[in-house]
Structure formats: structure tokens, C-alpha cells
Motif scaffolding. Sequence first.
Motif, mmCIF file in Angstrom:
data_model
loop_
_atom_site.group_PDB
_atom_site.id
_atom_site.type_symbol
_atom_site.label_atom_id
_atom_site.label_comp_id
_atom_site.label_asym_id
_atom_site.label_seq_id
_atom_site.Cartn_x
_atom_site.Cartn_y
_atom_site.Cartn_z
ATOM 1 N N THR A 143 29.275 -11.038 59.569
ATOM 2 C CA THR A 143 30.719 -10.961 59.276
ATOM 3 C C THR A 143 31.078 -9.763 58.397
ATOM 4 O O THR A 143 32.247 -9.403 58.301
ATOM 5 C CB THR A 143 31.196 -12.233 58.541
ATOM 6 O OG1 THR A 143 30.464 -12.339 57.316
ATOM 7 C CG2 THR A 143 30.997 -13.476 59.378
ATOM 8 N N ILE A 145 30.902 -9.898 55.238
ATOM 9 C CA ILE A 145 31.343 -10.452 53.942
ATOM 10 C C ILE A 145 30.158 -10.360 52.974
ATOM 11 O O ILE A 145 29.025 -10.680 53.353
ATOM 12 C CB ILE A 145 31.790 -11.930 54.116
ATOM 13 C CG1 ILE A 145 32.991 -12.002 55.044
ATOM 14 C CG2 ILE A 145 32.085 -12.589 52.769
ATOM 15 C CD1 ILE A 145 33.361 -13.406 55.487
ATOM 16 N N ASP A 149 29.768 -13.867 48.415
ATOM 17 C CA ASP A 149 31.062 -14.472 48.745
ATOM 18 C C ASP A 149 30.972 -15.467 49.907
ATOM 19 O O ASP A 149 31.879 -16.273 50.096
ATOM 20 C CB ASP A 149 32.088 -13.389 49.115
ATOM 21 C CG ASP A 149 32.577 -12.639 47.881
ATOM 22 O OD1 ASP A 149 32.331 -13.133 46.752
ATOM 23 O OD2 ASP A 149 33.180 -11.561 48.050
ATOM 24 N N GLY A 156 34.823 -16.500 51.517
ATOM 25 C CA GLY A 156 33.944 -16.349 52.680
ATOM 26 C C GLY A 156 34.095 -17.555 53.586
ATOM 27 O O GLY A 156 34.712 -17.493 54.647
#
Length: 469
Positions: A143, A145, A149, A156
Motif C-alpha cells: 500500500t 503506507i 502506521d 493505515g
Amino acid sequence: MFESSVYANRRRVLLERMAGAKGIAVFVGNADAAMNYRGNDYKFRQDSSFMYYWGIDEPWFAAVLDLETGDECLFGNDVDIDDIIWMGPQPSVASKGALIGCSRTAPLPEFDKTVLEAVAKGRRIHFLPPARYYNQMKLAQLTGIPADDVRKVGAGASEELVKAVVSMRLIKEACEIEEIDKACEIGYEMHTEARRGCKPGVLEQEIVGRMEGITLSKGWGVSFTTILSQNGETLHNHSHHQIITPGRLLVVDAGAESNTHYASDFTRTYPCSGKFTTKQREIYDIVEQANEVAYSLTKPGTSYWDVHLATARYMLEQLKALDFVRGDVDEMLHQGISGLFMPHGLGHNMGMDVHDMEDLGENYVGYGDERQRHPLLGLGNLRMARNLKPGHVVTDEPGIYFIPALIEQWKREGTDKGFVNYAKLTDYYDFGGIRLEDDVLVTEDGARRLGSRRLPIKSKDVEDIMSQE
Ligand code: GLY
Ligand code: MN
């Protein structure tokens, strides 16, 4: 594994609860976890939410549910000849998909591609906070992220997905209750073995080994690391190195996990010499009655917050009668004085996880939007505070502990506001602790203690049975 319709239906309900959400929901099953080197792994335990929606109890699976179209796909690798040499022939991933009502399957690398493509198209990727580090890293990689997180709900992990999953897993289906009952049967046998083993001269570890052997022979194993100690004032005491000594108390807090991964969690406290001293019986009977007070109040329409407070009030009244505390009980309750004696909450949700869904966030599970956690010692550690509904499974586990370091700290800092009789407490520094725990299903009109038999709990019954064993 339940029937395929159970899993298909859960995913259909999840789609309904996520109606209006954009993007895809991704579920990462657990990978093998190395014990000391890759290839020598811990016994495999599937991620509970993956298990709930996708039912496959094997490593290296993942799944995607498109929240806009309802399309779903299970990802996993079919075995090759090398795998067959080491693992034997395995059913195909497609046939595993059929077992859970999922007609689309694909090799595992396709999962990464699917998520990366969705990210590239700017679609929202909903996922639950991963309990395992491997899954945290995998989700961060896919992702973009930051890994720290990924676990944070909002930053997230998806709050909408967490709330939808919690709303479903909190209310147990009939097939789940059957499995929890089975785990309770195994738990009953484990605790019976522990009680029989509680004899002067026996090493605590020996009792632990025998009771854990029972769940290994009948179920998946323990539902959490066994707590068995004569230092029961340490709430989660995992050291088992002491010899059972007459005059002491033995706290046994342990549970089984069924082969389908549903938990039980019971606590009993035994007099090591087979008979309680007067001092021990006075405290024991308060805790035993507190367990009864909690059970009698557990029903739809009341909150577990209120059940906790009513139980704490009962214990304060009884402790006042014994001159441990002095003053107005309402005021004591308000000031959190019960936290000195019971620093933990009355209980928690239980299901596939002994503290059910704690990986998704304790407040989402035990509080939701219904109320805020309180900072007081004791109440602040209450894991389940919700309004009770049929299908909730909770533990009822009051306790009274004499924790010398905590008593000394309260005395030094005046935390007790003058309510505590410290002179009386001086004689209890070597007392230990007492906790008594049952597992309870909230029914349409009340509650039921889970398992077909209740472990002996009344002080007289405990002494009688110990004298015969
Ligand atoms: N039985 C351990 C716990 O509830 O934390
Ligand atoms: Mn518990």
C-alpha cells in the motif's frame, strides 16, 4: 471448518455492513513464523479474522473482497512435486475455495498484483490491523503506507472495516457457541487435572505440563499461556518454578482452544493444603459471591460496565465488613478504591481469541461508540463495557489481590483518600491473590455459563473434592 454457506454468508453480511464504502477489502492470512530458523516454525495459527471469513486454516493464503462489485477471490499456491515430497499430496486451491463458497481462486503472487493495481488506480484498500509483523510489512509494501502506521486504525487500517468486523464477530452464531462449549469441556478437564495435581511437594511446572497435555490431546492447544502460580497477586504470572507449599493459595487461570480455534478461559484458586485458612476463606467467599453477583446481573439490557461496578461495589461492602476499608461505599466506588484490590476489569469478550479481537483495538471491541474508557485503576482496565446483547460471550472473573508494591504506593501517595485501613493490610502482604472465572453466554432472557459442567467453586465444595482426590 464449518459448512461453506457459513463463510459465504459472513462475507455477504460484511458487504452489507460496508455498503457505500469504496475500494477493496484485503485479508492477509498468516504466514509460517520461524521459531529459531526458517523451516523450524512455531505451530501454525491462522489469523482469526481470516479464519472467520475465509475458513482456510493453512499458511500463505490471502483474499480480496471488492466492496463495490462484490467480486471475491481467494489466493494461494497449489503445491508442486517438491512440496509433495515433503508434505504429501494436497488438495488444490480451487477445491479449498469450494469449501468456503468462493468460486474464484488464483496463485498467491496474483494477490500482490491485484492490490498494487488497485493502489495504482487510486482505489481505497481496506484492511484490519495485522497482529503479525510479517503481515504488517506485507501491507506496508503493497500500500505504500509506513509500516508503523499500518497497525493504526485510521492512519493505515480501515476504521469502517474494523467496526463492521467487530459488529459481526461480537455476536456469536450457534455453530460458534457449539465450538466454545467444546473448548469449555476441554478447559474443564484441564482444570480438574490441575486441582488434582495441587498437592504439597509438587512442582508447579509439572501441573502445567499435565493440564496442557490434555488440551493438546483433545484440541488445538492452550488459548493463552497458562497462568498457574502461588504468587497469584501477580495477575499474569507465567513462572511455574515453585513447589506447592501448604498454607499457600494456587491461582490457575488457563483455557483450551478447540480444533476450530474457539477459546475457553477459566480461573480457579485452590488451597495448597486442601483446606482454606479462616483468613483465606473470608476473602475467597467474597470473590465467589462476587462471581455470582456478576452472573446474576448478566443479561440483555444491562451493560458490562454496570455489572463491573455492581461487582466492585459488592466487594467493597464485604471488605468494609472485614475492616479493610472504612467509609461510604458509594464514595469509595467513585474514587476507584476497589482498584487497589482488583486492578483489572470484570471480564472480556471471548471467541476465537481469548481476548476476542484485541488485535482490532480494545476500545472498538469492548466500548464501540457506547461510552468512553474511564481512567480509574480497575474500571480503566475493563475490556468489555458494552450494553449486553444475546450472542455476546464474556468472561466473569472477579478477583481480590494483595499487591505489596501497590499498597505501599497508595500509602505513600495518599491515593486511597483515607478509605484504606493499612494497619489491617500489613498482615496480608504474603496472602497472594484469588480470582474465580467462568465463561458466560448472554442469551435472549439472561445468561448461561458455557460448558456442560461448572468447575467446583464454593469453598466447601472445593475442600470436599480436594479431600477425595
Ligand atoms: N485469562 C487471562 C486473561 O483473561 O487475561
Ligand atoms: Mn480471562
